[in-house]
Motif scaffolding. Sequence first.
Motif, short mmCIF file in Angstrom:
data_model
loop_
_atom_site.label_atom_id
_atom_site.label_comp_id
_atom_site.label_asym_id
_atom_site.label_seq_id
_atom_site.Cartn_x
_atom_site.Cartn_y
_atom_site.Cartn_z
N ASP A 38 15.81 1.10 -10.23
CA ASP A 38 14.73 0.60 -9.39
C ASP A 38 14.82 -0.91 -9.31
OD1 ASP A 38 13.77 3.16 -9.08
OD2 ASP A 38 12.37 2.99 -10.77
N GLU A 39 14.45 -1.47 -8.19
CA GLU A 39 14.47 -2.92 -8.01
C GLU A 39 13.13 -3.55 -8.33
OE1 GLU A 39 17.07 -4.83 -7.43
OE2 GLU A 39 18.38 -3.08 -7.39
N GLY A 40 12.18 -2.77 -8.82
CA GLY A 40 10.85 -3.28 -9.13
C GLY A 40 10.84 -4.03 -10.46
N THR A 41 9.64 -4.38 -10.88
CA THR A 41 9.51 -5.10 -12.13
C THR A 41 9.70 -4.15 -13.30
OG1 THR A 41 7.13 -4.75 -12.13
CG2 THR A 41 7.93 -6.79 -11.14
N ASP A 42 10.30 -4.66 -14.34
CA ASP A 42 10.58 -3.87 -15.53
C ASP A 42 10.05 -4.64 -16.74
OD1 ASP A 42 11.50 -2.05 -17.34
OD2 ASP A 42 13.63 -2.45 -16.99
N ALA A 43 8.97 -4.17 -17.30
CA ALA A 43 8.31 -4.87 -18.41
C ALA A 43 9.21 -4.96 -19.63
CB ALA A 43 7.00 -4.18 -18.76
N ALA A 44 9.99 -3.92 -19.89
CA ALA A 44 10.87 -3.94 -21.05
C ALA A 44 11.97 -5.00 -20.89
CB ALA A 44 11.50 -2.57 -21.27
N LEU A 45 12.47 -5.15 -19.66
CA LEU A 45 13.48 -6.17 -19.41
C LEU A 45 12.90 -7.56 -19.59
CD1 LEU A 45 16.31 -6.99 -18.38
CD2 LEU A 45 15.38 -6.90 -16.08
N ALA A 62 8.66 -17.75 -22.55
CA ALA A 62 9.10 -17.57 -21.17
C ALA A 62 7.87 -17.34 -20.31
CB ALA A 62 10.06 -16.40 -21.07
N THR A 63 7.67 -18.20 -19.31
CA THR A 63 6.50 -18.06 -18.44
C THR A 63 6.88 -17.48 -17.08
OG1 THR A 63 6.75 -20.33 -17.70
CG2 THR A 63 5.26 -19.93 -19.54
N ARG A 64 8.12 -17.72 -16.66
CA ARG A 64 8.56 -17.22 -15.35
C ARG A 64 10.05 -16.91 -15.45
NH1 ARG A 64 8.24 -21.34 -10.68
NH2 ARG A 64 10.12 -22.00 -11.71
N ILE A 65 10.46 -15.79 -14.87
CA ILE A 65 11.86 -15.38 -14.88
C ILE A 65 12.29 -15.21 -13.42
CG2 ILE A 65 13.51 -13.62 -15.58
CD1 ILE A 65 11.59 -12.96 -17.89
N GLU A 66 13.36 -15.91 -13.05
CA GLU A 66 13.88 -15.83 -11.68
C GLU A 66 15.32 -15.33 -11.71
OE1 GLU A 66 13.67 -19.47 -9.55
OE2 GLU A 66 11.58 -19.83 -10.08
N GLU A 67 15.67 -14.55 -10.72
CA GLU A 67 17.05 -14.09 -10.57
C GLU A 67 17.74 -14.98 -9.53
OE1 GLU A 67 19.62 -10.13 -9.38
OE2 GLU A 67 17.44 -10.12 -9.20
N LYS A 68 18.87 -15.55 -9.92
CA LYS A 68 19.64 -16.37 -9.00
C LYS A 68 20.91 -15.64 -8.64
CE LYS A 68 17.98 -20.79 -10.69
NZ LYS A 68 18.35 -22.09 -11.22
N ARG A 69 21.20 -15.62 -7.35
CA ARG A 69 22.40 -14.92 -6.89
C ARG A 69 23.35 -15.90 -6.26
NH1 ARG A 69 20.98 -8.94 -4.83
NH2 ARG A 69 19.69 -8.41 -6.58
#
Length: 69
Positions: A38-45, A62-69
């Motif tokens: 799933d591409e949704g949010t994953d609390a465990a991750l 960690a306050t914010r997590i961003e994915e960079k491509r």
Amino acid sequence: MTEPNLLVISASAFVAVLLLLSLLAGIIRLLTTIFPADEGTDAALFAAIAAAAGRAYPGTTATRIEEKR
């Protein structure tokens, strides 16, 4: 009786490991095709990333997590 040839034994072991790893890679590919992530949010991750960041840099959160491509 002839002695076992070390080169033949090593080559056959290499081929056996290569075939086993190829089989496992094929099974993983099949499973990820059947059950896509799933591409949704994953609390465990998010929890794992926050825990790893806290361990690498003690006292930080960690306050914010961003994915960079």
